[in-house]
Write a protein that holds these residues in place. Structure first.
Motif, PDB file in Angstrom:
ATOM      1  N   ASP A   1      -3.861  -6.729  -1.062  1.00 49.06           N
ATOM      2  CA  ASP A   1      -1.966  -6.572  -1.858  1.00 49.06           C
ATOM      3  C   ASP A   1      -1.576  -5.824  -1.987  1.00 49.06           C
ATOM      4  O   ASP A   1      -2.796  -4.390  -1.923  1.00 49.06           O
ATOM      5  CB  ASP A   1      -2.275  -7.152  -3.876  1.00 49.06           C
ATOM      6  CG  ASP A   1      -0.867  -6.915  -3.924  1.00 49.06           C
ATOM      7  OD1 ASP A   1      -0.755  -8.089  -4.833  1.00 49.06           O
ATOM      8  OD2 ASP A   1      -0.108  -6.207  -4.149  1.00 49.06           O
ATOM      9  N   LEU A   2      -0.811  -5.238  -1.339  1.00 47.03           N
ATOM     10  CA  LEU A   2      -0.161  -4.052  -0.983  1.00 47.03           C
ATOM     11  C   LEU A   2       0.252  -3.060  -1.792  1.00 47.03           C
ATOM     12  O   LEU A   2       0.849  -3.919  -2.451  1.00 47.03           O
ATOM     13  CB  LEU A   2       1.002  -4.036   0.015  1.00 47.03           C
ATOM     14  CG  LEU A   2       1.028  -4.775   2.121  1.00 47.03           C
ATOM     15  CD1 LEU A   2       2.289  -4.696   2.191  1.00 47.03           C
ATOM     16  CD2 LEU A   2       0.247  -4.388   2.460  1.00 47.03           C
ATOM     17  N   ASP A   3       0.020  -1.939  -1.712  1.00 46.03           N
ATOM     18  CA  ASP A   3      -0.096  -1.464  -3.048  1.00 46.03           C
ATOM     19  C   ASP A   3       1.645  -0.364  -3.507  1.00 46.03           C
ATOM     20  O   ASP A   3       2.250  -0.357  -2.004  1.00 46.03           O
ATOM     21  CB  ASP A   3      -1.125  -0.098  -2.619  1.00 46.03           C
ATOM     22  CG  ASP A   3      -2.290  -0.220  -3.011  1.00 46.03           C
ATOM     23  OD1 ASP A   3      -2.697  -1.576  -3.409  1.00 46.03           O
ATOM     24  OD2 ASP A   3      -3.148   0.613  -2.640  1.00 46.03           O
TER      25      ASP A   3
ATOM     26  N   PHE B   1       4.385  -2.119  -3.229  1.00 44.85           N
ATOM     27  CA  PHE B   1       5.195  -2.256  -2.122  1.00 44.85           C
ATOM     28  C   PHE B   1       7.231  -2.296  -2.721  1.00 44.85           C
ATOM     29  O   PHE B   1       7.721  -3.032  -1.741  1.00 44.85           O
ATOM     30  CB  PHE B   1       4.915  -3.853  -1.597  1.00 44.85           C
ATOM     31  CG  PHE B   1       5.528  -4.415  -0.449  1.00 44.85           C
ATOM     32  CD1 PHE B   1       6.025  -4.491   0.413  1.00 44.85           C
ATOM     33  CD2 PHE B   1       6.710  -5.353  -0.782  1.00 44.85           C
ATOM     34  CE1 PHE B   1       6.733  -4.628   1.389  1.00 44.85           C
ATOM     35  CE2 PHE B   1       7.165  -6.298   0.087  1.00 44.85           C
ATOM     36  CZ  PHE B   1       6.995  -5.902   1.049  1.00 44.85           C
TER      37      PHE B   1
ATOM     38  N   GLU C   1       4.079 -10.050  -1.187  1.00 40.94           N
ATOM     39  CA  GLU C   1       3.012  -9.067  -0.333  1.00 40.94           C
ATOM     40  C   GLU C   1       1.587  -9.032  -0.400  1.00 40.94           C
ATOM     41  O   GLU C   1       0.557  -8.352  -0.512  1.00 40.94           O
ATOM     42  CB  GLU C   1       2.957  -7.694  -0.639  1.00 40.94           C
ATOM     43  CG  GLU C   1       4.031  -6.925  -1.763  1.00 40.94           C
ATOM     44  CD  GLU C   1       3.000  -7.392  -3.091  1.00 40.94           C
ATOM     45  OE1 GLU C   1       3.558  -8.376  -3.620  1.00 40.94           O
ATOM     46  OE2 GLU C   1       2.309  -5.945  -3.347  1.00 40.94           O
TER      47      GLU C   1
ATOM     48  N   LYS D   1      -6.622  -2.338  -8.304  1.00 46.22           N
ATOM     49  CA  LYS D   1      -5.675  -2.584  -8.295  1.00 46.22           C
ATOM     50  C   LYS D   1      -5.544  -1.689 -10.030  1.00 46.22           C
ATOM     51  O   LYS D   1      -5.547  -0.314  -9.938  1.00 46.22           O
ATOM     52  CB  LYS D   1      -4.536  -3.342  -9.139  1.00 46.22           C
ATOM     53  CG  LYS D   1      -4.076  -4.245  -7.547  1.00 46.22           C
ATOM     54  CD  LYS D   1      -3.187  -3.251  -7.168  1.00 46.22           C
ATOM     55  CE  LYS D   1      -2.389  -4.475  -5.336  1.00 46.22           C
ATOM     56  NZ  LYS D   1      -1.708  -3.858  -5.373  1.00 46.22           N
TER      57      LYS D   1
HETATM   58 MG    MG Z   1       1.686  -5.319  -4.274  1.00 47.21          MG
END
Ligand code: MG
Ligand code: GH3
Ligand code: MG
Length: 357
Positions: A235-237, A239, A278, A349
């Motif tokens: 998962d993109l941080d 985003f 994402e 996360k």
């Molecule tokens: Mg994300």
């Protein structure tokens, strides 16, 4: 005559439907493989022989049927290779089964003329498909009509046969054209829908539905083969910030470039999907926990080092968090891989992002 018309058209239509069903998973055209072209050529060559069995006997040696329409269909489908095979079978069958005489030699000449013209027309790329078919049919009807004029010596009989031949050829050619385009359009639609149902339109990766299916298959297979299976959930941080700051189009550009990094970093047989937004997954076949961690770290590092270019020639930095699960190293149930990877991602996360858990 009507009988012949119906039987010949029915045979051709049945074979065309059979071929379309048999080749549903691939496009049949001039770019098909040699094997496909050879099968199509053979199929319509044999179809033409079947049409010759359902002929009208005009005289002792003269026969009438729609074998050349089978040649046109073969040429129309795949071009020269299939056309040549079909023409070859027709020629050999005409000579061997019906013997060598004036009528069969004229038939071979007619076959050669139609073969040459149809292939010239078929390879003229500027012509739309409909025109190609019309021109091919016209060549067939004109050339066959000339053969009839040459062979039938009595004028009133020539006129009668010509009328019957041209009329029936026109009807069968039109019917076959509609079937041909219907079958072609249906197959293209089938392929497109099949692709749309399994591929993510933005990145070209698998979508969630296909990921689900492939993970279930892989999970069932590893238990039987006692192999390893690992799953990465990515998962993109932050985003949302990219979208909020630079706009949705820039966000899409980042997603595309991220998917390219995934493809370039993973092994060619890994199964990469975009599961929505994402969030991405990678199914690592035959991969144990250590190897999965290595691949995850390579991805994390490659993303961290990459400058994502977005609208207005701006370059930005982005990071990714990755959850890893592995069978049998971290769970003894391959069906729990998704849940475990999701939990690991949640921890990554919470622990500060740009990390693997
Ligand atoms: Mg994300
Ligand atoms: P976190 O580090 O916790 O993952 O934060 P985040 O901002 O990445 O996560 P969040 O789930 O809050 O936001 C995801 C955003 O992804 C929200 C949505 O606008 C965006 N998004 C979802 N699908 C698409 C898409 O197809 N294109 C673009 N450009 N953005 C998308
Ligand atoms: Mg998210």
């Amino acid at each position: 005559m009507l009988n012949l018309l119906l039987i010949n058209a029915s045979i051709l239509i049945s074979i065309m439907y059979l071929a379309s069903h048999f080749f549903r998973e691939q496009k049949i055209d001039s770019k098909s493989t040699i094997k496909t072209k050879a099968i199509i050529g053979l199929l319509f060559g044999l179809t033409a022989c079947l049409l010759m069995f359902n002929r009208i006997d005009l005289s002792e040696n003269m026969i009438m049927d729609f074998r050349l329409i089978a040649l046109i269909v073969s040429t129309f489908y795949c071009g020269t290779v299939s056309s040549f095979i079909t023409a070859f079978i027709i020629g050999i069958f005409r000579l061997v089964y019906f013997g060598i005489n004036d009528a069969s030699l004229t038939a071979i000449l007619n076959l050669t003329v139609v073969f040459i013209f149809c292939n010239v027309i078929s390879s003229t790329s500027a012509l739309p498909l409909k025109k190609k078919y019309i021109y091919m049919s016209a060549v067939n009807i004109i050339s066959s009509a000339i053969s009839i004029i040459l062979l039938v010596k009595e004028p009133h009989l020539t006129f009668k046969i010509l009328c019957e031949y041209i009329f029936s050829s026109l009807i069968v050619s039109v019917i076959i054209y509609f079937v041909l385009t219907y079958v072609r359009n249906t197959n293209e639609l089938y392929l497109k829908l099949k692709q749309d149902s399994s591929i993510d339109f933005l990145t070209g990766l698998y979508n969630l539905r296909e990921f689900d299916r492939l993970l279930n298959n892989a999970a069932a297979a590893v238990v039987k083969k006692s192999e390893s299976l690992s799953l990465l959930m990515l998962d993109l941080d932050y985003f949302k910030k990219v979208n909020d700051t630079f706009g949705h189009t820039s966000g899409d550009m980042v997603l595309k470039q991220f998917s390219e990094i995934l493809v370039n970093t993973c092994r060619s047989f890994d199964i990469i999907s975009r599961n929505g937004g994402e969030e991405f997954t990678v199914i690592l076949l035959g991969c144990n926990y250590e190897q999965a961690l290595n691949i995850a770290e390579n991805i994390r590092k490659n993303v961290e080092d990459y400058f994502f270019f977005i609208e207005n020639n701006i370059k930005i930095k982005i990071t990714v968090s990755i959850g890893v699960s592995s069978y049998p190293d971290k769970t003894d149930n391959p069906n729990l891989l998704l849940k475990k990877a999701d939990e690991a991602l949640y921890i990554a996360k919470n622990q500060g992002r740009n990390r693997i858990e």
